[in-house]
Design a protein around this motif. Structure first.
Motif, PDB file in Angstrom:
ATOM      1  N   ARG A 170       0.825  -1.210   0.000  1.00 50.71           N
ATOM      2  CA  ARG A 170       0.000   0.000   0.000  1.00 50.71           C
ATOM      3  C   ARG A 170       0.857   1.255   0.000  1.00 50.71           C
ATOM      4  N   VAL A 171       1.969   1.216   0.776  1.00 56.37           N
ATOM      5  CA  VAL A 171       2.862   2.377   0.822  1.00 56.37           C
ATOM      6  C   VAL A 171       3.500   2.630  -0.547  1.00 56.37           C
ATOM      7  N   VAL A 172       3.921   1.561  -1.190  1.00 57.76           N
ATOM      8  CA  VAL A 172       4.515   1.705  -2.528  1.00 57.76           C
ATOM      9  C   VAL A 172       3.481   2.238  -3.512  1.00 57.76           C
ATOM     10  N   ARG A 173       2.266   1.685  -3.449  1.00 58.73           N
ATOM     11  CA  ARG A 173       1.209   2.092  -4.377  1.00 58.73           C
ATOM     12  C   ARG A 173       0.828   3.556  -4.190  1.00 58.73           C
ATOM     13  N   ASP A 174       0.799   4.009  -2.935  1.00 62.30           N
ATOM     14  CA  ASP A 174       0.324   5.358  -2.631  1.00 62.30           C
ATOM     15  C   ASP A 174       1.457   6.365  -2.468  1.00 62.30           C
ATOM     16  N   TRP A 175       2.650   5.999  -2.856  1.00 56.70           N
ATOM     17  CA  TRP A 175       3.832   6.833  -2.568  1.00 56.70           C
ATOM     18  C   TRP A 175       3.659   8.269  -3.033  1.00 56.70           C
ATOM     19  N   GLN A 176       3.141   8.471  -4.248  1.00 56.16           N
ATOM     20  CA  GLN A 176       2.994   9.838  -4.754  1.00 56.16           C
ATOM     21  C   GLN A 176       1.910  10.612  -4.015  1.00 56.16           C
ATOM     22  N   SER A 177       0.944   9.893  -3.427  1.00 52.80           N
ATOM     23  CA  SER A 177      -0.107  10.599  -2.700  1.00 52.80           C
ATOM     24  C   SER A 177       0.430  11.261  -1.438  1.00 52.80           C
ATOM     25  N   TYR A 178       1.600  10.790  -0.959  1.00 52.99           N
ATOM     26  CA  TYR A 178       2.219  11.425   0.195  1.00 52.99           C
ATOM     27  C   TYR A 178       2.980  12.693  -0.193  1.00 52.99           C
ATOM     28  N   GLY A 179       3.032  12.969  -1.485  1.00 59.20           N
ATOM     29  CA  GLY A 179       3.736  14.167  -1.944  1.00 59.20           C
ATOM     30  C   GLY A 179       5.117  13.887  -2.529  1.00 59.20           C
ATOM     31  N   TYR A 180       5.517  12.602  -2.562  1.00 61.35           N
ATOM     32  CA  TYR A 180       6.838  12.260  -3.113  1.00 61.35           C
ATOM     33  C   TYR A 180       6.772  12.134  -4.643  1.00 61.35           C
ATOM     34  N   PRO A 181       7.903  12.387  -5.318  1.00 54.44           N
ATOM     35  CA  PRO A 181       7.953  12.093  -6.757  1.00 54.44           C
ATOM     36  C   PRO A 181       7.980  10.592  -6.969  1.00 54.44           C
ATOM     37  N   PRO A 182       7.682  10.140  -8.191  1.00 58.22           N
ATOM     38  CA  PRO A 182       7.722   8.689  -8.456  1.00 58.22           C
ATOM     39  C   PRO A 182       9.084   8.110  -8.104  1.00 58.22           C
ATOM     40  N   ALA A 183       9.062   6.940  -7.470  1.00 60.65           N
ATOM     41  CA  ALA A 183      10.302   6.247  -7.134  1.00 60.65           C
ATOM     42  C   ALA A 183      10.731   5.358  -8.283  1.00 60.65           C
TER      43      ALA A 183
END
Length: 496
Positions: free
Chosen positions: A482-495
């Motif tokens: 879930r953290v990987v899937r929602d990573w950009q929703s936290y404000g981070y750029p794509p990993a």
């Protein structure tokens, strides 16, 4: 079946196709400038330089720098090595080692003798032999001379003809018709030389420069005594290699070689060799020694030949890619044959072939060894029973949760898992005299103490009380996904 690049020309095309070859058409001096450009290409890393015009060398003779250095390809740092082995260019470092560790399990396919080949397009024999026509460079400020061989394959055979060997060893120009170079007794060239010296005869040799990239890889592999590298490589690729007979003796060389230098290695004549900047990243200014003399009887070469050149020194260069991967693969093969529960092996590039990291499967416990300490000791002792035991002075034994090709993980394991009291010392072992920290006496005798660092679990830890890694992988799988899937929703750029 691995993809077989059958010549250095095919290899250059493959490098060009992935954007990892840089033709240089301005005139470059063989006196240090060529070496400086190649060193910078290693250290960036940049595309392999192809020098098309060399000052003082007749037109047509060219040089390929950094033939198996780290690639400039953004996602494939070992693309050059992978191409040489016929594997996908994005193969991970430890996966390259694991794949290549099965080389000696291949069914040998002897080479095919053909009447002629591209390496016979031009000939120098008799009074026409002139090594200084070749673009051998002065590589480092402080080197004792111009080194013709830094990545070519030396072909030798035993006096009775039962064993043919391919190897890589440094060779320095001496004059128009002779060269000299280190002949290490523990290595196969040294073994062959001793056999011939015992008969009172000079040893026939052939130096094949600019071969298919697989030839250079197998020549750098410390395989068991008596094995024929040409047949092993044929087995690896599933087709025989084409070879041709030399001009002045019966040795056979790869038919597509760019340049072939042939002659005899003296059993009694010596000449000063060195110093030279080496794989440890060091150059010893006073490291000149008397070494056997190579007397040259013929030179043959392709039209517009390309000499491969390695500028040894600080990692990462071919001593750490080609040699390090070969040593790791050969040791991994031998450890498996001894029934040890090892998974992977790797020589971290930054350690300049001074560390070998071996991972152990700990899921079934220490098994018949009874304790983790004894298992770690047995792994270390087994490493020091292998043929390349003289090369690596330090063995690091870790659990398989450590990626041996990830230097950060290896350093973390050494710092947090290796108890100083459980470091095991192995006294008075054979060593390569080029190890960086040796005393003068150790370099002269080629003997030193070695060490095994035990990073396996402590034997006094309970099964439930042993520490576990505190990293992202320890979180529940559903939460990690879930953290990987929602990573950009936290404000981070794509990993990546």
């Amino acid at each position: 079946m691995p993809r077989h690049l059958r010549s250095q020309r095919e290899y250059l095309t493959a490098l060009r196709d992935i954007g990892d070859l840089q033709p240089i058409d301005v005139e470059v001096d063989w006196n240090l400038e060529l070496g400086a450009i190649t060193r910078r290409a290693y250290e960036l890393p940049a595309a392999a330089p192809l020098f098309n015009r060399i000052r003082g060398i007749e037109p047509g003779f060219r040089v390929l720098g950094a033939p198996a250095g780290l690639s400039s390809h953004p996602t494939s740092p070992l693309a050059r090595v992978a191409l040489a082995l016929g594997l996908p260019i994005d193969t991970a470092p430890d996966e390259l080692v694991t794949a290549w560790s099965h080389l000696q399990e291949c069914e040998p396919l002897p080479p095919r003798l053909v009447p002629t080949g591209p390496c016979k397009q031009n000939r120098m024999t008799g009074d026409d032999v002139d090594l200084f026509r070749l673009p051998a460079p002065l590589l480092h400020a402080g080197d004792g001379g111009r080194y013709l061989n830094t990545y070519g394959t030396v072909v030798t055979t035993s006096p009775d003809g039962s064993w043919t060997n391919w190897a890589i060893t440094r060779i320095m120009l001496r004059d128009r018709t002779s060269m000299t170079g280190i002949v290490v007794p523990a290595q196969h060239v040294g073994r062959m030389h001793r056999m011939w010296a015992d008969t009172g005869r000079d040893m026939p040799f052939a130096l094949a420069l600019g071969t298919s990239p697989g030839v250079a890889m197998v020549a750098g592999c410390p395989v068991r005594d008596g094995l024929d590298e040409a047949a092993l490589l044929g087995g690896w690729f599933g087709e025989p290699l084409d070879v041709v007979r030399c001009e002045t003796h019966d040795l056979k060389v790869p038919a597509d070689s760019e340049i072939v230098v042939e002659g005899y290695l003296s059993f009694e004549e010596t000449a000063p060799e060195g110093p030279m900047g080496e794989y440890s990243g060091l150059l010893w200014p006073e490291d000149s020694r008397l070494c056997p003399v190579y007397r040259v009887t013929a030179i043959t070469y392709r039209d517009d030949p390309v000499l491969p050149v390695v500028v040894a020194g600080m990692p990462v260069e071919e001593n750490h890619t080609n040699w390090g991967i070969n040593i790791s693969a050969a040791v991994l093969h031998e450890l498996r044959t001894e029934g040890l529960p090892v998974r992977r092996a790797f020589m971290p590039f930054a350690a300049a072939c001074h560390w070998l990291v071996v991972t152990v499967d700990t899921t079934a416990g220490p098994g018949r060894w009874g304790s983790w300490r004894k298992l770690a000791e047995e792994v270390g002792q087994a490493v020091y029973r292998t043929r390349p035991r003289h090369i690596m002075p330090k063995v690091v034994v870790v659990e398989d949760d450590i990626n041996p090709a990830n230097l950060d993980e290896v350093v973390w394991a050494l710092a947090t898992r290796a108890h100083p009291r459980e470091t095991m010392f192995v006294p008075d072992m054979p060593t390569l005299p080029l190890v960086g920290y040796l005393s003068d006496e150790e370099r002269q005798t080629a003997r030193t103490d070695k060490a095994v660092f035990n990073c396996l679990p402590r034997d006094d830890w309970s099964a439930t009380g042993a520490p576990v890694r505190a990293d992202f992988a320890q979180f529940p799988a559903e939460l990690r996904d879930r953290v990987v899937r929602d990573w950009q929703s936290y404000g981070y750029p794509p990993a990546d």
